[in-house]
Scaffold this motif. Structure first.
Motif, mmCIF file in Angstrom:
data_model
loop_
_atom_site.group_PDB
_atom_site.id
_atom_site.type_symbol
_atom_site.label_atom_id
_atom_site.label_comp_id
_atom_site.label_asym_id
_atom_site.label_seq_id
_atom_site.Cartn_x
_atom_site.Cartn_y
_atom_site.Cartn_z
ATOM 1 N N VAL A 117 -6.396 17.273 -4.292
ATOM 2 C CA VAL A 117 -7.281 17.254 -3.128
ATOM 3 C C VAL A 117 -6.519 16.796 -1.890
ATOM 4 N N LEU A 118 -5.719 15.740 -2.040
ATOM 5 C CA LEU A 118 -4.927 15.250 -0.908
ATOM 6 C C LEU A 118 -3.960 16.323 -0.419
ATOM 7 N N THR A 119 -3.268 16.980 -1.347
ATOM 8 C CA THR A 119 -2.299 18.017 -0.991
ATOM 9 C C THR A 119 -2.985 19.173 -0.268
ATOM 10 N N SER A 120 -4.148 19.588 -0.769
ATOM 11 C CA SER A 120 -4.865 20.704 -0.130
ATOM 12 C C SER A 120 -5.364 20.338 1.266
ATOM 13 N N ASN A 121 -5.471 19.031 1.544
ATOM 14 C CA ASN A 121 -5.879 18.568 2.883
ATOM 15 C C ASN A 121 -4.686 18.056 3.695
ATOM 16 N N LYS A 122 -3.468 18.420 3.235
ATOM 17 C CA LYS A 122 -2.220 18.051 3.908
ATOM 18 C C LYS A 122 -2.062 16.540 4.048
ATOM 19 N N LEU A 123 -2.424 15.840 2.958
ATOM 20 C CA LEU A 123 -2.289 14.392 2.892
ATOM 21 C C LEU A 123 -1.478 14.039 1.651
ATOM 22 N N SER A 124 -1.009 12.788 1.587
ATOM 23 C CA SER A 124 -0.264 12.350 0.399
ATOM 24 C C SER A 124 -0.576 10.889 0.117
ATOM 25 N N PHE A 125 -0.161 10.417 -1.063
ATOM 26 C CA PHE A 125 -0.386 9.022 -1.434
ATOM 27 C C PHE A 125 0.331 8.071 -0.482
ATOM 28 N N SER A 126 1.405 8.530 0.143
ATOM 29 C CA SER A 126 2.149 7.657 1.061
ATOM 30 C C SER A 126 1.325 7.320 2.300
ATOM 31 N N GLN A 127 0.301 8.118 2.592
ATOM 32 C CA GLN A 127 -0.542 7.872 3.767
ATOM 33 C C GLN A 127 -1.744 6.984 3.470
ATOM 34 N N ASN A 136 2.529 4.440 -4.510
ATOM 35 C CA ASN A 136 2.663 3.717 -3.248
ATOM 36 C C ASN A 136 2.185 2.287 -3.474
ATOM 37 N N ASP A 137 3.128 1.340 -3.600
ATOM 38 C CA ASP A 137 2.755 -0.036 -3.951
ATOM 39 C C ASP A 137 2.188 -0.851 -2.798
ATOM 40 N N THR A 138 2.003 -0.228 -1.632
ATOM 41 C CA THR A 138 1.400 -0.947 -0.499
ATOM 42 C C THR A 138 -0.096 -0.667 -0.362
ATOM 43 N N ILE A 139 -0.623 0.131 -1.281
ATOM 44 C CA ILE A 139 -2.051 0.470 -1.206
ATOM 45 C C ILE A 139 -2.886 -0.717 -1.691
ATOM 46 N N PHE A 140 -3.824 -1.136 -0.856
ATOM 47 C CA PHE A 140 -4.693 -2.265 -1.159
ATOM 48 C C PHE A 140 -5.871 -1.770 -2.003
ATOM 49 N N TYR A 141 -6.234 -2.510 -3.063
ATOM 50 C CA TYR A 141 -7.365 -2.119 -3.925
ATOM 51 C C TYR A 141 -8.559 -3.022 -3.671
ATOM 52 N N VAL A 142 -9.741 -2.426 -3.548
ATOM 53 C CA VAL A 142 -10.987 -3.173 -3.365
ATOM 54 C C VAL A 142 -11.997 -2.664 -4.394
ATOM 55 N N HIS A 143 -12.586 -3.593 -5.132
ATOM 56 C CA HIS A 143 -13.666 -3.229 -6.052
ATOM 57 C C HIS A 143 -14.867 -2.855 -5.197
ATOM 58 N N CYS A 144 -15.494 -1.717 -5.494
ATOM 59 C CA CYS A 144 -16.612 -1.192 -4.694
ATOM 60 C C CYS A 144 -17.697 -2.260 -4.489
ATOM 61 N N PHE A 145 -17.957 -2.612 -3.225
ATOM 62 C CA PHE A 145 -18.945 -3.646 -2.921
ATOM 63 C C PHE A 145 -20.351 -3.216 -3.304
ATOM 64 N N ALA A 146 -20.658 -1.921 -3.162
ATOM 65 C CA ALA A 146 -21.993 -1.425 -3.539
ATOM 66 C C ALA A 146 -22.214 -1.615 -5.038
#
Length: 201
Positions: free
Chosen positions: A39-49, A76-86
């Motif tokens: 999905v990211l690739t088809s939208n011209k995005l990547s995990f680095s973004q 990408n080890d700089t990605i911050f993880y958040v447990h869904c608040f909802a």
């Protein structure tokens, strides 16, 4: 899998955009990661973004060694993880409600009714038939209106422990089918009585 992107535009405003629903063969973390990558690739995005990721607390999402969170952090080890608040709020609401005796007792009784009515196919069939007859009668007498989306077939829904919304759905379906449920419960009472008598013989 449902994918939503949250980003900051050129003017500094936070935007949220629904990308779409992606069909996945299974919900293993690797399958989800590959689907997300496509999905990211088809939208011209990547995990680095990506700067953050947010999921519910299911094990395939947050598991320490092979969860989706970890697989994406490997990209990408700089990605911050958040447990869904909802999702966390859902869990809190259910837990708090169960601590209140009256609420807990109420939903226990509702669960008992649902279990008794839905225990056997014979009872479910009776419930559906009663609902169908009631709707048909209401349409013929003019009590019910016809139109798109009206008079949809309803089933009795079980409440789930992790979704407060499912309790609402259970109550809604119970109210819509209340008269039909009474017929099924009467059938269970009579049927149970005849079984008890048969066992005594």
């Amino acid at each position: 899998m449902t994918i939503v992107l949250r980003y900051v535009d050129n003017l500094g405003f936070v935007k949220e955009i629904f990308i779409g629903v992606v069909h996945v063969k299974d919900t293993s973390s690797l399958t989800l990661k590959n689907a997300l990558k496509e999905v990211l690739t088809s939208n011209k995005l990547s995990f680095s973004q990506i700067r953050g990721q947010d999921y519910d607390g299911a094990s395939n999402m947050r598991e320490k060694f092979n969860g989706l969170k970890v697989l994406i952090l490997q990209e990408n080890d700089t990605i911050f993880y958040v447990h869904c608040f909802a999702h966390q709020l859902q869990l809190v609401v259910v837990a708090v409600a169960k601590k209140h005796d009256n609420v807990s007792d109420f939903f226990e009784q509702i669960s008992l009714v649902v279990n008794v009515v839905c225990a056997l196919c014979k009872r479910k069939d009776l419930l559906q038939e009663q609902a169908r007859q009631r709707v048909q009668k209401g349409l013929c007498s003019g009590e019910l209106e016809t139109g798109r989306g009206l008079n949809q077939e309803t089933t009795l829904v079980r409440a789930g422990d992790t979704r407060w919304g499912s309790h609402f759905n259970t109550l809604t379906s119970l109210m819509k089918l209340f008269a039909d449920i009474l017929v099924v419960l009467e059938f269970v009472k009579v049927d149970g009585g005849s079984l008890a008598n048969a066992n005594k013989r």
